[in-house]
Design a protein around this motif. Sequence first.
Motif, mmCIF file in Angstrom:
data_model
loop_
_atom_site.group_PDB
_atom_site.id
_atom_site.type_symbol
_atom_site.label_atom_id
_atom_site.label_comp_id
_atom_site.label_asym_id
_atom_site.label_seq_id
_atom_site.Cartn_x
_atom_site.Cartn_y
_atom_site.Cartn_z
ATOM 1 N N HIS A 124 4.560 -4.067 -10.089
ATOM 2 C CA HIS A 124 3.567 -3.276 -9.342
ATOM 3 C C HIS A 124 3.986 -1.806 -9.248
ATOM 4 N N SER A 125 5.221 -1.541 -8.897
ATOM 5 C CA SER A 125 5.637 -0.136 -8.746
ATOM 6 C C SER A 125 5.798 0.550 -10.102
ATOM 7 N N VAL A 126 6.080 -0.228 -11.143
ATOM 8 C CA VAL A 126 6.123 0.368 -12.489
ATOM 9 C C VAL A 126 4.719 0.791 -12.918
ATOM 10 N N GLU A 127 3.734 -0.061 -12.624
ATOM 11 C CA GLU A 127 2.349 0.309 -12.943
ATOM 12 C C GLU A 127 1.961 1.592 -12.195
ATOM 13 N N ALA A 128 2.449 1.735 -10.980
ATOM 14 C CA ALA A 128 2.140 2.939 -10.198
ATOM 15 C C ALA A 128 2.798 4.175 -10.815
ATOM 16 N N ARG A 129 4.017 4.000 -11.330
ATOM 17 C CA ARG A 129 4.658 5.128 -12.036
ATOM 18 C C ARG A 129 3.824 5.516 -13.261
ATOM 19 N N LYS A 158 -1.218 -5.598 -6.137
ATOM 20 C CA LYS A 158 -1.159 -5.461 -4.676
ATOM 21 C C LYS A 158 -2.010 -6.529 -4.003
ATOM 22 N N GLY A 159 -3.158 -6.811 -4.593
ATOM 23 C CA GLY A 159 -4.064 -7.787 -4.001
ATOM 24 C C GLY A 159 -3.537 -9.211 -4.060
ATOM 25 N N GLN A 160 -2.558 -9.471 -4.922
ATOM 26 C CA GLN A 160 -2.063 -10.844 -5.109
ATOM 27 C C GLN A 160 -0.736 -11.127 -4.419
ATOM 28 N N ALA A 161 -0.113 -10.119 -3.846
ATOM 29 C CA ALA A 161 1.232 -10.312 -3.279
ATOM 30 C C ALA A 161 1.267 -11.481 -2.295
ATOM 31 N N ALA A 162 0.257 -11.562 -1.442
ATOM 32 C CA ALA A 162 0.259 -12.606 -0.411
ATOM 33 C C ALA A 162 0.202 -14.004 -1.016
ATOM 34 N N ASN A 163 -0.287 -14.130 -2.244
ATOM 35 C CA ASN A 163 -0.372 -15.449 -2.877
ATOM 36 C C ASN A 163 0.933 -15.861 -3.556
ATOM 37 N N LEU A 164 1.943 -15.021 -3.453
ATOM 38 C CA LEU A 164 3.213 -15.314 -4.124
ATOM 39 C C LEU A 164 4.355 -15.569 -3.146
ATOM 40 N N VAL A 165 4.064 -15.574 -1.840
ATOM 41 C CA VAL A 165 5.160 -15.631 -0.860
ATOM 42 C C VAL A 165 5.952 -16.934 -0.918
ATOM 43 N N SER A 166 5.391 -17.983 -1.546
ATOM 44 C CA SER A 166 6.134 -19.243 -1.619
ATOM 45 C C SER A 166 7.238 -19.195 -2.670
ATOM 46 N N GLU A 167 7.222 -18.182 -3.532
ATOM 47 C CA GLU A 167 8.228 -18.075 -4.602
ATOM 48 C C GLU A 167 8.858 -16.683 -4.533
ATOM 49 N N ASN A 168 9.968 -16.580 -3.813
ATOM 50 C CA ASN A 168 10.547 -15.251 -3.556
ATOM 51 C C ASN A 168 10.919 -14.488 -4.825
ATOM 52 N N LYS A 211 0.833 -1.208 0.000
ATOM 53 C CA LYS A 211 0.000 0.000 0.000
ATOM 54 C C LYS A 211 0.869 1.260 0.000
ATOM 55 N N ILE A 212 2.029 1.171 0.623
ATOM 56 C CA ILE A 212 2.920 2.331 0.714
ATOM 57 C C ILE A 212 3.782 2.453 -0.545
ATOM 58 N N VAL A 213 4.314 1.338 -1.037
ATOM 59 C CA VAL A 213 5.312 1.430 -2.107
ATOM 60 C C VAL A 213 4.733 2.023 -3.388
ATOM 61 N N SER A 214 3.471 1.750 -3.676
ATOM 62 C CA SER A 214 2.923 2.312 -4.918
ATOM 63 C C SER A 214 2.737 3.823 -4.793
ATOM 64 N N VAL A 215 2.525 4.297 -3.563
ATOM 65 C CA VAL A 215 2.454 5.752 -3.365
ATOM 66 C C VAL A 215 3.852 6.363 -3.521
#
Lengths: 244, 280
Positions: free
Chosen positions: B197-202, B177-187, A182-186
Motif C-alpha cells: 500500500h505505501s509503495v503504491e502511494a510512493r 486501504k479499503g481491504q486492510a480490515a479484511n486481513l486482520v486475521s493474518e498478521n 489514511k495517514i500512512v499513504s500521505v
Amino acid sequence: MTKIANPDEKNAGLIKTIAQPVGRRSFLKYTGAGAALSTLLIVGCDNDDDDMNGDGVNLGSGDIGILNYAYALEQLESAFYTQVISTKFTGMTAMETEILTEIRDNEMIHRDFLKAAINAKAPGSIIPNLTPNFTAIDFTNRNSVLTTARTFEDLGVSAYNGAGKLFTDTGLGLDLLLIGGKIVSVEARHAAMIRQLLGSATAFAGDDVVSADKGLDVIRMPMEVLALAQPFITEKINGNNLPK
Amino acid sequence: MNLFNIIQEIENFDPEVAGRLDSRRRVFKHFAGFGKKLALTAVPLALGSMLNKAYAQTNMKQQVAEVLNFALTLEYLEDEFYKAGLMAMSGNLIPAADKPIFQQIGKHETAHVNFLKATIPTLGTGAAFTPVAKPNVDYTGSKNGSRAALLPTVMTDYNTFKAVAQAFEDTGVRAYKGQAANLVSENAILDAALQIHSVEARHAAEIRRLNGKKPWIEGNDGGGPAPGITNAIYAGEENTVHAGFTRAQYTTMSDTAATRAFDEPLAKETVLAIAGNFIY
C-alpha cells in the motif's frame, strides 16, 4: 495456545507471560483466564503520562497506546517542519517552500487529529507535548534539512506499516487501522517527494527503502522506531507497555 | 461413536472436510485430550466445537485469499500496463529521462504479482486458494474493440499514458486501504499488504509530480484526460470526517488542507468497476 488444554501449564504460562511486557493480542488470548487477569489488565493500563517515576513519557498500552505512539511521531514531524518553514534553508525555491509548507500542514493535522481522538476515546491518557531536540540539524542547510525530512518520513511510513497489526481486531481497533491507512499513504507521498528533491530518478521508491525483490516498503515495530526517534526528542519515551 | 464415520458422513456434503481438519491438527489434539476426560455423551458437543473452529478459520482464510486475488487482478493490470508502456512505439513512448522511473515502478508491480501468486496458495487448498489468471487487458478501454475506445492514445501519447498511470496508482492506494480490515486475521499478510500500500502511494506521488500535480490529493481533484473514468477514482477523496470526527473537531485549518492530509479507501466494487474498463 496449546498449553491452554492443560490447566496447570496454562497458569504457569500466564504467570510467565505477565512477568514480561505483554502485547494486547497476547492478552486477548487469555481473556477466559479469570478475575485475577482482569485486575492485572487494569493495572497494566493504568500508566503514568509524565516523567515522575523516572521511566519517561509512558505511551500506555492497547489501542490508545498505539495512538499515543503515532501522536509522538506526528508531534516530532510537526515541530520539525514548523522550524523548516520559520527558518528556511539557503536557496529554498518557491516550489520547495510550497511543498514543505503543505507537508507541515499535513503533519499538524495528523497530530491534531490524533490528539482529538485520544482525548475523546480515553480522556486523561494523552501524553504531554514533547520537546524536540534538533541540535543535530542545520536548518540553514538544504541537505541537512531534506535528509532529516527523508529520515522522518521513511520512519513514519515504517511505523504505521508495523502498527497496523497491533490494533485490536474489532470495533475501535478496526476504525484506527483505517485511520492509520489514511495517514500512512500521505506519509509515503511525502517521503517520495522529499526523496525526489534529494536524489536520483528512482529515489522516490529506491531500493534502499522498497525491497527490489519483493516490492515491499520498510516496516518497523514500535521499539525499533522509538530508538530511531529518541535522539530527536528531549523526554525519554517509554513504549514498554505497547502491544507487541 | 466413531469419529471417522462422522467425518465420512460430512464428506458427503463437504469433500474437503478432511483437508480442513488435517490442517487443524492442534484442534484434533485438543479433541483427543477431551476424549479421555469427557463422558461419551459430551463428545458430539466437543466435535461440534471442533468443526466450528475449523470452519470459522477456513472462512477467514477464504476471505483473506479473496482480498489477495482482488489485489492480484489490480497488480496484473498495473504490471502489464508498465510493460506495454515501456515497449510502446518501439520503446519511444516514454522519454529516456523518465524511463528509469517507470522501470522502477514496473519492477515493484512485477514483484507484487509474484508475491501475491506465491502467497494465496499458502492459505489453503482448493479453488478459493488458487491465484486468479492474468486478465486480458486493453488499456484503450475498448474491451478488445467491442466498444469505442475511451483512451485511444494511451500507448501513443505520453501525457495520456502518464494520466492513466496516475489513475492506476491512486486507485491502487485506495483499493489496498479499503481491504486492510479484511486481513486482520493474518498478521503477516496484513503487514505485507500495508507494505505494498505505501509503495503504491510512493508511485502515485511520483507520477502525480510528473503530471505537474502535487504528490497528495486535494479535494477530489483527479484531472486526467478521461473524466468519465477519473471521477470515480477520486470520488470521496474530499472527505474530512474520520472515525466520526468532523474537521472542526480536530483542526482549525481549511477543509481543503484537511483533504490533503488523509487518503480515502475505495470499495472493492468501485475499484473493480474502474478496473473493468481495461479488462475484457
